[in-house]
Design a protein around this motif. Structure first.
Motif, mmCIF file in Angstrom:
data_model
loop_
_atom_site.group_PDB
_atom_site.id
_atom_site.type_symbol
_atom_site.label_atom_id
_atom_site.label_comp_id
_atom_site.label_asym_id
_atom_site.label_seq_id
_atom_site.Cartn_x
_atom_site.Cartn_y
_atom_site.Cartn_z
ATOM 1 N N VAL A 47 0.723 -1.120 0.130
ATOM 2 C CA VAL A 47 0.055 0.192 0.066
ATOM 3 C C VAL A 47 1.015 1.245 -0.019
ATOM 4 C CG1 VAL A 47 -1.371 1.404 1.346
ATOM 5 C CG2 VAL A 47 -2.003 -1.142 1.368
ATOM 6 N N GLY A 48 0.710 2.158 -0.812
ATOM 7 C CA GLY A 48 1.703 3.225 -0.757
ATOM 8 C C GLY A 48 1.736 4.036 -2.191
ATOM 9 N N GLU A 49 2.709 4.912 -2.010
ATOM 10 C CA GLU A 49 3.062 5.765 -3.015
ATOM 11 C C GLU A 49 4.332 5.344 -3.755
ATOM 12 O OE1 GLU A 49 5.052 8.756 -4.835
ATOM 13 O OE2 GLU A 49 5.861 8.302 -3.123
ATOM 14 N N LYS A 111 -15.138 8.995 -9.902
ATOM 15 C CA LYS A 111 -14.337 9.378 -8.977
ATOM 16 C C LYS A 111 -12.949 8.881 -8.860
ATOM 17 C CE LYS A 111 -17.913 11.144 -5.883
ATOM 18 N NZ LYS A 111 -18.379 11.314 -4.739
ATOM 19 N N ILE A 112 -11.734 9.546 -8.645
ATOM 20 C CA ILE A 112 -10.569 8.783 -8.509
ATOM 21 C C ILE A 112 -10.160 9.084 -7.041
ATOM 22 C CG2 ILE A 112 -8.385 8.850 -9.479
ATOM 23 C CD1 ILE A 112 -10.408 8.372 -11.653
ATOM 24 N N PRO A 113 -9.843 8.146 -6.183
ATOM 25 C CA PRO A 113 -9.355 6.913 -6.647
ATOM 26 C C PRO A 113 -10.388 5.795 -6.878
ATOM 27 C CG PRO A 113 -8.920 6.932 -4.190
ATOM 28 C CD PRO A 113 -9.356 8.462 -4.742
ATOM 29 N N HIS A 114 -10.092 4.766 -7.574
ATOM 30 C CA HIS A 114 -11.028 3.646 -7.783
ATOM 31 C C HIS A 114 -11.218 2.970 -6.458
ATOM 32 C CE1 HIS A 114 -11.575 -0.593 -9.757
ATOM 33 N NE2 HIS A 114 -12.872 -0.034 -9.360
ATOM 34 N N VAL A 115 -12.228 2.949 -5.675
ATOM 35 C CA VAL A 115 -12.258 2.465 -4.419
ATOM 36 C C VAL A 115 -13.539 1.439 -4.484
ATOM 37 C CG1 VAL A 115 -12.329 2.685 -1.930
ATOM 38 C CG2 VAL A 115 -11.129 4.459 -3.175
ATOM 39 N N TRP A 117 -15.516 -2.700 -4.345
ATOM 40 C CA TRP A 117 -15.751 -3.891 -4.993
ATOM 41 C C TRP A 117 -16.208 -3.932 -6.368
ATOM 42 C CZ3 TRP A 117 -14.628 -8.334 -2.032
ATOM 43 C CH2 TRP A 117 -14.325 -8.074 -0.688
ATOM 44 N N TYR A 139 -11.675 -6.324 -4.252
ATOM 45 C CA TYR A 139 -11.463 -5.108 -3.648
ATOM 46 C C TYR A 139 -10.235 -4.036 -4.194
ATOM 47 C CZ TYR A 139 -11.912 -1.384 -0.544
ATOM 48 O OH TYR A 139 -12.179 -0.180 0.154
ATOM 49 N N VAL A 141 -8.162 -0.595 -4.438
ATOM 50 C CA VAL A 141 -8.088 1.192 -3.964
ATOM 51 C C VAL A 141 -6.763 1.570 -4.643
ATOM 52 C CG1 VAL A 141 -7.586 2.380 -2.118
ATOM 53 C CG2 VAL A 141 -8.852 0.072 -1.741
ATOM 54 N N HIS A 142 -7.116 2.179 -5.766
ATOM 55 C CA HIS A 142 -5.906 2.636 -6.461
ATOM 56 C C HIS A 142 -6.307 3.913 -7.449
ATOM 57 C CE1 HIS A 142 -6.896 0.450 -10.348
ATOM 58 N NE2 HIS A 142 -7.802 -0.038 -9.649
ATOM 59 N N TYR A 158 -12.950 0.382 -15.336
ATOM 60 C CA TYR A 158 -13.267 1.496 -14.415
ATOM 61 C C TYR A 158 -12.515 2.709 -15.282
ATOM 62 C CZ TYR A 158 -14.241 4.832 -10.480
ATOM 63 O OH TYR A 158 -14.673 5.701 -9.677
ATOM 64 N N LEU B 2 -18.449 -1.278 -10.745
ATOM 65 C CA LEU B 2 -18.126 -0.602 -9.256
ATOM 66 C C LEU B 2 -19.510 -0.747 -8.507
ATOM 67 C CD1 LEU B 2 -15.872 0.112 -7.325
ATOM 68 C CD2 LEU B 2 -16.370 2.445 -8.000
ATOM 69 N N THR B 3 -19.420 -1.390 -7.397
ATOM 70 C CA THR B 3 -20.591 -1.468 -6.584
ATOM 71 C C THR B 3 -20.624 -0.246 -5.268
ATOM 72 O OG1 THR B 3 -19.398 -3.019 -5.205
ATOM 73 C CG2 THR B 3 -20.550 -3.742 -6.905
ATOM 74 N N ARG B 5 -21.202 0.508 -1.516
ATOM 75 C CA ARG B 5 -20.625 -0.247 -0.363
ATOM 76 C C ARG B 5 -21.582 0.163 0.730
ATOM 77 N NH1 ARG B 5 -15.067 2.475 0.393
ATOM 78 N NH2 ARG B 5 -15.935 3.557 -1.116
ATOM 79 N N LEU B 118 1.467 11.568 1.370
ATOM 80 C CA LEU B 118 2.767 11.383 0.716
ATOM 81 C C LEU B 118 3.415 9.853 0.950
ATOM 82 C CD1 LEU B 118 5.011 12.286 -1.210
ATOM 83 C CD2 LEU B 118 6.080 13.701 0.780
ATOM 84 N N PHE B 120 2.138 7.354 2.704
ATOM 85 C CA PHE B 120 1.246 6.084 2.680
ATOM 86 C C PHE B 120 0.515 5.861 1.438
ATOM 87 C CE2 PHE B 120 1.896 7.247 7.289
ATOM 88 C CZ PHE B 120 2.579 5.956 7.601
ATOM 89 N N GLY B 121 0.281 6.869 0.561
ATOM 90 C CA GLY B 121 -0.756 7.161 -0.691
ATOM 91 C C GLY B 121 -2.085 7.450 -0.055
ATOM 92 N N GLN B 123 -4.819 6.571 -0.977
ATOM 93 C CA GLN B 123 -5.946 5.780 -0.676
ATOM 94 C C GLN B 123 -6.050 5.096 0.514
ATOM 95 O OE1 GLN B 123 -3.319 5.849 -2.937
ATOM 96 N NE2 GLN B 123 -2.199 3.727 -3.369
ATOM 97 N N SER B 195 -13.951 14.677 -6.321
ATOM 98 C CA SER B 195 -13.770 13.831 -7.054
ATOM 99 C C SER B 195 -13.154 12.523 -6.403
ATOM 100 C CB SER B 195 -12.634 14.221 -8.063
ATOM 101 O OG SER B 195 -11.512 14.292 -7.387
ATOM 102 N N ILE B 196 -13.349 12.331 -5.197
ATOM 103 C CA ILE B 196 -12.915 11.286 -4.229
ATOM 104 C C ILE B 196 -14.279 10.698 -3.618
ATOM 105 C CG2 ILE B 196 -10.774 12.038 -3.702
ATOM 106 C CD1 ILE B 196 -11.494 13.011 -1.068
#
Lengths: 195, 251
Positions: A47-49, A111-115, A117, A139, A141-142, A158, B2-3, B5, B118, B120-121, B123, B195-196
Motif C-alpha cells: 500500500v503506498g506511493e 471518482k478517483i481513486p477507484h475504491v 468492490w 477489492y 483501492v488505487h 473503471y 463498481l458497486t 458499499r 505522501l 502512505f498514499g 488511498q 472527485s473522491i
C-alpha cells in the motif's frame, strides 16, 4: 513450503500476514536476500506511493533482487505497479519486470481513486482463478492503473478497461487486494500457493 | 461494475462496541471482534472501527483490538480515533488496518493530510468530517461532535481532497442517531463537488434510507452502526433490496 513476504517500509503487510494466518500457512517477513532467493513462494505486497516505495526498496537493494527471483512471485496493488517499467505517480522509474507503463486514471465523471468492490473477468487459463467464477468481485483501492496489454490475465473496467491481473514467467500480479477480497481473494492466494 | 458499499461502523469505547444518539448516551452493543467477523460473513463490504473516546481521553486507538479484528475478517477495514501522526498511522497499518481515518487532528493541523498522503498514499487516508447545521450553515465539529470549529463543511471537504485525502467520511451530527434518514442534500453537495468517494454516515433507520443516500445523496458508500448491531436490518437483506432497486451491489 517456505513462503517469504518482502519486507520494506512502504507496504501494508499486516493484511497479507493475516490472510496467510487465516488459511493456516506459515511465512517469513524478510528483506534478507538469501531467504528471499530460496523461498518456495514470494509475496510482494503493498500500500503506498510509488516513489517512496521504490526509495525503500533501493535502500536495501531489493529493487535489483526482486526481478531476479526464479520462484513464483505474487505482487499486489502497488507491488504490481512497482514491477512495471515506469509509473506516472511522481514520475517513478520502477523495476521493469512487466514491460508496461503505470498511468493515472483521468475522468471528469468517475471518482478517483477507484475504491471498492468491482468485478473482474479472467482469462480462462489464468491459474490463480482456478475454482472461481469467470467473473468475481474483488477489492480495489488505487489511483493509477496498468492498461490492458499482452501480459494481462484478468480485466476490470473503471474509466476504461484496465489490467486487474498480469502474468509473465514466474511473476504473477494483481492490482486488487486479494488479501482482503473475501472468499474469492482467499482462493486466489491459495491458488498461488499451489502453483 | 463498481458497486456501492455497505459499511457497518464499530464505535469502540473501552474495548466494547457502543452506539449513542448524537454521540452521547452510549449503549453497549457487543464484542467488536465477534461483530466484525459476523458482518464480514454476512456480506459487509468494509468495516470502520472508530475509537470514539480516543480524542477526548487523549488515548491511542486500541491496537490489540485492531489486531484481533484483522485476524478474523477478510474484508477491508478502517481505523479511526486519536490519530495525529505518521507514527500513529504506521502502527495501525502494521496492526492490520487497511486504511485510517483522521478527524480532529486534520482540523488542528491540515498539513498532516498532505504528509500522510505522501508517506502512505492517498488511498489509505480517510478524512472524517463531523458536521452540524448551526445558524444557517454547515460547520465542521471535532471531539466526537462536541466542539464547533470556525471551518465550514463544504469548503473543508474540498480542501481535504486537495491535500490528498483518498475518501471522505461525512457524518451529519444532525441526522446521527435519529434513524430519520441520511443528510442527503448535504451529502449530494459534497459528493458533487468532490472527485473522491464519499461515505455517508448518520441517520440510517431503514433500507429506503440507503436507497435514498445512493440516489439523491450521490454517496459512494453508506455507513451505519446501530441498525446493524441491534439486528434491525440484516446486511444481506439490505443488499438484495438495493440490488432489486437497481443499485450495483456485491452479493
Amino acid at each position: 513450503m517456505e513462503i517469504a513476504i518482502v519486507k520494506y517500509n512502504a507496504g501494508n503487510v499486516a493484511s497479507v500476514m493475516y490472510a496467510l494466518d487465516r488459511i493456516g500457512m506459515p511465512y517469513t517477513w524478510t528483506d534478507d536476500e538469501a531467504i528471499l532467493r530460496q523461498a518456495d513462494k514470494v509475496i510482494f505486497p503493498g500500500v503506498g506511493e510509488a516513489s517512496t516505495a521504490m526509495a525503500h526498496l533501493k535502500e536495501k537493494g531489493l529493487d535489483l533482487l526482486i526481478p531476479q527471483l526464479k520462484q513464483p512471485v505474487l505482487a499486489t496493488c502497488i507491488g504490481m505497479q512497482l514491477l512495471c517499467k515506469h509509473s506516472e505517480e511522481n514520475d517513478t522509474t520502477c523495476m521493469g519486470v512487466f514491460d508496461v507503463e503505470v498511468k493515472r486514471f483521468q475522468s471528469n465523471e468517475l471518482k478517483i481513486p477507484h475504491v471498492g468492490w468491482n468485478s473482474i473477468q479472467a482469462n480462462q487459463d489464468n491459474p490463480l482463478m482456478e475454482g472461481l467464477k469467470k467473473e468475481e468481485f474483488v477489492y480495489f483501492v488505487h489511483s493509477f492503473y496498468v492498461p490492458v496489454n499482452p501480459l494481462t490475465t484478468a480485466v476490470c473496467e473503471y474509466v476504461q478497461p484496465f489490467s486487474a491481473m498480469l502474468h509473465q514467467d514466474n511473476f504473477y500480479a494483481a492490482q486488487f487486494h486479494a488479501e482482503i477480497s473475501g472468499m474469492a481473494g482467499q482462493r486466489i492466494i491459495e491458488n498461488f500457493l499451489a502453483l | 461494475m463498481l458497486t456501492k458499499r455497505i459499511i457497518p461502523c464499530l464505535d469502540i469505547k473501552d474495548g466494547r462496541t457502543v452506539k449513542g444518539t448524537n454521540f452521547v448516551d452510549l449503549r453497549d452493543a457487543g464484542d467488536p471482534v465477534e461483530l466484525g467477523a459476523l458482518y464480514a460473513q454476512e456480506g459487509a463490504d468494509e468495516l470502520v472501527f472508530l475509537d470514539i473516546t480516543a480524542t477526548v481521553d487523549d488515548r491511542k486507538t486500541l491496537v490489540n483490538l485492531v489486531r484481533e479484528v484483522a485476524r478474523h475478517v477478510n474484508i477491508p477495514f478502517t481505523v479511526g480515533g486519536g490519530i495525529s501522526s505518521i507514527q500513529d498511522v504506521s502502527v495501525l497499518l502494521n496492526a492490520g488496518a487497511d486504511k485510517v481515518s483522521i478527524n480532529s487532528s486534520a482540523v488542528r493541523n491540515p498539513d498532516l493530510i498532505d504528509e500522510l498522503a505522501l508517506q502512505f498514499g492517498s488511498q489509505c487516508i480517510i478524512v472524517a468530517i463531523d458536521t452540524r447545521w448551526v445558524d444557517g450553515t454547515d460547520w465542521v465539529h471535532t471531539h466526537g461532535g462536541r466542539k464547533i470549529t470556525e471551518i465550514q463543511t463544504i469548503p473543508w471537504a474540498k480542501e481535504v481532497e486537495n491535500r490528498g485525502a483518498g475518501e471522505i467520511l461525512l457524518t451529519s451530527m444532525d441526522a446521527d442517531g435519529t434513524k430519520a434518514g441520511f443528510a442527503n442534500a448535504l451529502t449530494a453537495t459534497v459528493s458533487s463537488n468532490s472527485s473522491i468517494p464519499i461515505i455517508a454516515s448518520g441517520g440510517a433507520g431503514s433500507m429506503e434510507h440507503f436507497y435514498e443516500v445512493f440516489t439523491e445523496g450521490k454517496a459512494d458508500a453508506g455507513l451505519a452502526a446501530s441498525i446493524f448491531h441491534f439486528k434491525e436490518i440484516a446486511i444481506l437483506d439490505l443488499k438484495n433490496y438495493l440490488a432489486s432497486k437497481g443499485i450495483p451491489m456485491r452479493i
